[in-house]
Design a protein around this motif. Structure first.
Motif, short mmCIF file in Angstrom:
data_model
loop_
_atom_site.label_atom_id
_atom_site.label_comp_id
_atom_site.label_asym_id
_atom_site.label_seq_id
_atom_site.Cartn_x
_atom_site.Cartn_y
_atom_site.Cartn_z
N GLY A 190 0.39 19.41 50.56
CA GLY A 190 1.63 19.92 50.24
C GLY A 190 2.08 19.65 48.88
N TYR B 7 3.20 14.21 51.28
CA TYR B 7 2.20 14.94 52.07
C TYR B 7 1.12 14.21 52.05
N ARG C 151 -3.38 16.95 47.84
CA ARG C 151 -2.58 16.90 49.05
C ARG C 151 -2.19 18.36 49.76
N GLU D 135 4.62 24.89 41.60
CA GLU D 135 5.70 24.53 42.36
C GLU D 135 6.38 23.32 41.76
N LEU E 101 -1.05 24.57 42.91
CA LEU E 101 -1.91 24.74 43.94
C LEU E 101 -3.26 25.08 43.43
N TRP F 100 3.95 20.63 40.62
CA TRP F 100 2.65 20.51 41.59
C TRP F 100 1.90 22.03 41.15
N TRP G 293 -2.89 20.78 46.66
CA TRP G 293 -1.97 20.45 45.79
C TRP G 293 -2.19 19.26 44.99
#
Length: 158
Positions: free
Chosen positions: A45, A50, A43, A69, A74, A72, A84
């Protein structure tokens, strides 16, 4: 009886104090991971709301986790694409992808002097074993041996 009442809070406090140190080790980025499912969405974000930018249909594809995050991650894939992905779609099990540049040789041991077992095409994914002296254990679809570390994406420090 008083010693028991004092010991229990100290035991609980000791466990609580040890937990953050272990969690901190799990939070260190970057690190290598691999796609752990048949279909995984990348994704734009960190959240389900997202847009999906890419759909991976390649189990064990190696990725580099760059940031965390919540649940999630990155990630960066072997082509350099970033986005993500949910942590549940990833495994800490190391994998590698044969880099472009022609066939590479898989040997019986970590040495070019050992018998060559197979030639592997660029883009082939396999599970990585330990790397030593420039060679890594590599298992692709049950074909096991050793490949040069510099011929595989997903080796070395992330």
């Amino acid at each position: 009886m008083n010693a028991r009442k004092l010991l229990l809070p100290l035991l609980v406090l000791g466990i609580a104090a040890a937990t953050p140190a272990r969690a901190a080790d799990d939070d260190k980025v970057p690190y290598w991971a691999s796609v752990d499912t048949d279909i995984a969405n990348l994704r734009v974000g960190p959240g389900d709301s997202y847009r999906i930018d890419w759909v991976y249909r390649r189990p064990h594809l190696p990725v580099k986790v760059l940031r965390r995050e919540g649940p999630w991650r990155l990630i960066e894939d072997p082509d350099g694409a970033k986005g993500w992905m949910r942590d549940l779609l990833l495994s800490r099990q190391r994998a590698g992808l044969v880099k472009d540049g022609g066939l590479i040789e898989m040997h019986a041991a970590g040495s070019s002097a050992s018998p060559m077992l197979w030639r592997i095409e660029p883009g082939v994914v396999g599970m990585l074993g330990a790397c030593k002296d420039g060679w890594c254990g590599f298992d692709t679809a049950g074909h096991k041996g050793f490949v040069r570390e510099d011929a595989v994406w997903g080796t070395g420090a992330p």
